[in-house]
Design a protein around this motif. Sequence first.
Motif, PDB file in Angstrom:
ATOM      1  N   SER A   1     -22.659  35.384  -1.237  1.00 56.00           N
ATOM      2  CA  SER A   1     -22.099  34.210  -1.591  1.00 56.00           C
ATOM      3  C   SER A   1     -22.036  34.115  -3.235  1.00 56.00           C
ATOM      4  O   SER A   1     -21.168  33.589  -3.720  1.00 56.00           O
ATOM      5  CB  SER A   1     -22.837  33.000  -1.100  1.00 56.00           C
TER       6      SER A   1
ATOM      7  N   LEU B   1     -18.748  33.807  -5.424  1.00 54.30           N
ATOM      8  CA  LEU B   1     -18.669  32.785  -6.198  1.00 54.30           C
ATOM      9  C   LEU B   1     -18.025  33.152  -7.645  1.00 54.30           C
ATOM     10  O   LEU B   1     -17.374  32.643  -8.410  1.00 54.30           O
ATOM     11  CB  LEU B   1     -19.955  32.132  -6.246  1.00 54.30           C
TER      12      LEU B   1
ATOM     13  N   GLN C   1     -12.206  31.694  -2.612  1.00 52.99           N
ATOM     14  CA  GLN C   1     -12.488  30.387  -2.296  1.00 52.99           C
ATOM     15  C   GLN C   1     -12.693  30.432  -0.636  1.00 52.99           C
ATOM     16  O   GLN C   1     -13.714  29.661  -0.089  1.00 52.99           O
ATOM     17  CB  GLN C   1     -11.614  29.212  -2.411  1.00 52.99           C
TER      18      GLN C   1
ATOM     19  N   TYR D   1     -16.119  32.203   0.215  1.00 53.39           N
ATOM     20  CA  TYR D   1     -17.038  31.414  -0.211  1.00 53.39           C
ATOM     21  C   TYR D   1     -17.465  30.313   0.873  1.00 53.39           C
ATOM     22  O   TYR D   1     -18.483  30.133   1.180  1.00 53.39           O
ATOM     23  CB  TYR D   1     -17.060  31.023  -1.500  1.00 53.39           C
TER      24      TYR D   1
END
Length: 119
Positions: A22, A26, A43, A46
Amino acid sequence: MIRLNVREPRPNKRTIDCMNLSDATLVFVAESAGHPSVARIAQSAYDRLVSDGEVDYRILDELLGEASGKGILRALHSKYHPVAYEAILAPIMAEIGRSKPIRTSRPEWHPTPGADPLA
């Protein structure tokens, strides 16, 4: 700017403390702000990691492919130290390697109906 803990266990071997999947996605969300197609994929990856705790390897594969095509990987490589660059890409590559099916290059054998397979 993202700061990563760099430690030196041996004189010529530099490593970075663990970066998880993660965190790596990011970084791609932050670094791909100028490229909407990459930002959308990053996005999505994530968000899936945060909500479900996992993401399909095809999304990560698409993320790396799109980032490579838009020059984001090259930009990350020039912006960050090689150890940090590897720490960013390693969790994504490891997850793809762990979950992507291995395709064989061997041809499949299909038996002829009625023929003796041992002959």
